[in-house]
Write a protein that holds these residues in place. Structure first.
Motif, short mmCIF file in Angstrom:
data_model
loop_
_atom_site.label_atom_id
_atom_site.label_comp_id
_atom_site.label_asym_id
_atom_site.label_seq_id
_atom_site.Cartn_x
_atom_site.Cartn_y
_atom_site.Cartn_z
N ASP A 212 68.53 105.02 57.56
CA ASP A 212 69.44 104.75 58.60
C ASP A 212 69.02 104.05 59.70
OD1 ASP A 212 71.58 105.88 60.36
OD2 ASP A 212 70.40 107.13 61.45
N MET A 241 70.71 100.40 54.40
CA MET A 241 70.69 101.88 54.46
C MET A 241 70.05 102.33 52.99
SD MET A 241 71.17 104.89 55.57
CE MET A 241 71.14 106.44 54.99
N CYS A 280 73.22 109.36 50.36
CA CYS A 280 73.05 109.36 51.81
C CYS A 280 73.91 107.94 52.26
CB CYS A 280 71.59 109.16 52.14
SG CYS A 280 70.82 110.61 51.71
N THR A 281 73.70 106.99 51.70
CA THR A 281 74.46 105.67 52.18
C THR A 281 75.86 105.98 52.46
OG1 THR A 281 72.77 104.14 51.02
CG2 THR A 281 74.86 103.27 51.79
N GLU A 284 76.40 108.19 55.31
CA GLU A 284 76.03 107.37 56.76
C GLU A 284 77.46 106.28 57.03
OE1 GLU A 284 74.71 104.24 59.28
OE2 GLU A 284 75.17 104.25 57.36
N ASP A 300 74.18 111.66 62.18
CA ASP A 300 73.39 110.81 61.49
C ASP A 300 72.23 111.45 61.18
OD1 ASP A 300 75.57 109.16 60.75
OD2 ASP A 300 74.83 107.39 61.52
N VAL A 304 72.60 112.80 57.22
CA VAL A 304 71.70 112.03 56.19
C VAL A 304 70.55 112.88 55.74
CG1 VAL A 304 70.26 109.91 55.88
CG2 VAL A 304 72.38 109.97 56.93
#
Length: 319
Positions: A212, A241, A280-281, A284, A300, A304
């Motif tokens: 992040d 990211m 997670c990308t 985000e 975030d 995340v």
């Protein structure tokens, strides 16, 4: 008519003087703010040698105790590691305070560099703690104490203007009680829940810090091509990211596997890391910026690492 004319002439005559006075007040205000900023930067610089010395000495002695005495002096070693980690964490913030307040470093960049460095550096102190069940409590005390400091700064109990400038986007004290506070709370939670008994916590922190953090830095500079479902996020930021989170996880896990031996990674575990990074990308990149203003769990710094922890629990095992 003559009275009205005289009144108008007096108003016109006074206008430049009033404008000059207003400009003078503004200049004085800017001067006071600049002086306060310089004082804050100077104070941060003055504290650095002592903090760095405390960090270095405490961590070196903790390492000596860990290697030489083993578990017989576990509490002593853990206390020293806590002191060293806390001093190092504060020193890191002080460095970026001085750079941000003096104008050497852009405030937004300062914030993200603190974001990227704090978590991984904290994880790198984990091997210095003992193998006793209470060791994770000593380690968690480092971000826990930072949590108390941020609460004090955000509520105005502690002055901390340099800290506000180093860790917030807007320079507002209230913002310290949002993203930065969530960040240190996640550090505490991942330490207590997973510690060195599972790579899940390290992976979650890697996605939050390395992923992040890098996404914002790259996205602001190279993010001209926006995502089709979120015009505030870019392809460049999302690629950063993914790559940053994955690389940070690989690096930290490799260090912990080599130094602590508390967990080992199989081929399937290593293969799961890019899957977690990709998930997670996606999280985000979701358009939740406005929702995050009103709902903490949409930030975030929460979405995340929680995503990484949940998916990691399934793919990597929990404890």
């Amino acid at each position: 008519e003559k009275g009205a004319s005289n009144s108008a002439e007096r108003t016109a005559a006074h206008a430049p003087a009033a404008g000059a006075a207003s400009a003078g007040d503004d200049a004085a205000g800017v001067g006071v703010e600049a002086a306060a900023g310089n004082d804050s930067a100077s104070e941060a610089a003055r504290q650095l040698p002592g903090l760095l010395a405390a960090c270095a000495v405490s961590l070196c002695v903790a390492l000596a105790v860990r290697v030489g005495a083993g578990e017989s002096l576990a509490v002593v070693g853990d206390c020293l590691a806590t002191v060293g980690g806390g001093a190092g964490a504060l020193a890191l913030v002080r460095i970026f305070e001085a750079l941000a307040v003096s104008g050497t470093l852009e405030q937004k960049l300062s914030r993200k560099l603190v974001h990227m460095a704090s978590g991984p550096l904290f994880v790198l102190t984990w091997p210095l703690f003992s193998g006793t069940p209470d060791a994770r409590l000593f380690a968690a005390a480092v971000p826990a104490l930072n949590t108390l400091r941020l609460l004090g700064v955000g509520m105005g109990v502690i002055e901390g203007s340099g800290t506000v400038k180093a860790v917030s986007r807007s320079g507002s004290r209230e913002e310290v009680l949002r993203g930065p506070l969530y960040y240190v709370l996640i550090l505490v939670a991942m330490t207590l829940c997973f510690w060195r008994t599972s790579p899940v916590g390290v992976v979650a922190l890697s996605m939050m810090c390395g992923g992040d953090g890098l996404a914002d830095i790259v996205g602001r500079r190279l993010g001209s091509a926006k995502l089709p479902f979120n015009e505030r996020k870019s392809w460049a930021g999302s690629i950063a990211m993914f790559a940053g989170g994955w690389a940070t996880a690989v690096a930290l896990i490799s260090v912990l596997c080599a130094t602590s031996g508390d967990f080992a990674m199989s081929s399937a575990d290593w293969a799961a890391l890019p899957v977690i990074a990709l998930a997670c990308t996606v999280v985000e990149a979701l358009p939740m910026e406005e929702l995050a203003q009103d709902l903490a769990v949409a930030d975030d710094n929460i979405t995340v690492p929680v995503t990484a922890a949940l998916l990691g629990t399934v793919l990597l095992g929990t404890f």
